[in-house]
Enzyme design. Sequence first.
Site, PDB file in Angstrom:
ATOM      1  N   HIS A  18      41.738  36.543  43.897  1.00 28.00           N
ATOM      2  CA  HIS A  18      40.361  36.042  43.820  1.00 28.00           C
ATOM      3  C   HIS A  18      40.311  34.789  42.936  1.00 28.00           C
ATOM      4  CE1 HIS A  18      39.277  40.498  44.466  1.00 28.00           C
ATOM      5  NE2 HIS A  18      39.009  39.867  45.594  1.00 28.00           N
ATOM      6  N   LYS A  42      29.228  52.719  48.607  1.00 26.10           N
ATOM      7  CA  LYS A  42      30.626  52.541  48.253  1.00 26.10           C
ATOM      8  C   LYS A  42      30.889  53.087  46.852  1.00 26.10           C
ATOM      9  CE  LYS A  42      33.808  48.826  49.397  1.00 26.10           C
ATOM     10  NZ  LYS A  42      33.962  47.394  49.549  1.00 26.10           N
ATOM     11  N   ARG A  91      43.906  37.356  54.085  1.00 27.68           N
ATOM     12  CA  ARG A  91      45.326  37.628  53.865  1.00 27.68           C
ATOM     13  C   ARG A  91      46.063  37.882  55.170  1.00 27.68           C
ATOM     14  NH1 ARG A  91      45.307  42.687  50.883  1.00 27.68           N
ATOM     15  NH2 ARG A  91      43.283  42.875  51.840  1.00 27.68           N
ATOM     16  N   SER A 128      42.220  44.455  45.876  1.00 26.26           N
ATOM     17  CA  SER A 128      41.532  45.298  44.896  1.00 26.26           C
ATOM     18  C   SER A 128      41.797  46.770  45.157  1.00 26.26           C
ATOM     19  CB  SER A 128      40.026  45.026  44.917  1.00 26.26           C
ATOM     20  OG  SER A 128      39.758  43.739  44.422  1.00 26.26           O
TER      21      SER A 128
END
Length: 152
Positions: A18, A42, A91, A128
Amino acid sequence: MKRTALFPGTFDPFTIGHQSLVARGLELVDEIIIAIGVNDEKSTYFSIDKRLNHIKQLYKTNPRVRVKTYNTLTVDFAREMNTRFILRGIRTVNDFEYEKTIADVSRKLAGIETFILFTEPEHTHISSSIVRELLRYGKDVSQFVPKEIELY
């Protein structure tokens, strides 16, 4: 007119991947708002206050970076912040498919353009969710998060 980009995410936790995207994004825009999304559906490892604090501390000397939280649609928050751009990093090919769909919707709903930066090769394995998993098992994650962030 100042060119501001919104960089949305959960950032649970904020990683060196990040951090790299913010640094590279600042080469393209005048200002970046790191927008920590609050999603009650979440389950997060770190509280919203802890994540906000971590990132604010990291960028406390950089006037070109602001850190905010939001609990609305990202495009609505981007409009509220008067940004014309959303910054995203990808990614993998799977990330691309998802991000393209979201970018198309953002453009259609709000006229907001998304620009995507590919993750640097040395950071493609960092996410993460992997960092959270390592933390759950008591592993040292210092190589994956900015050294200025104290997770413990």
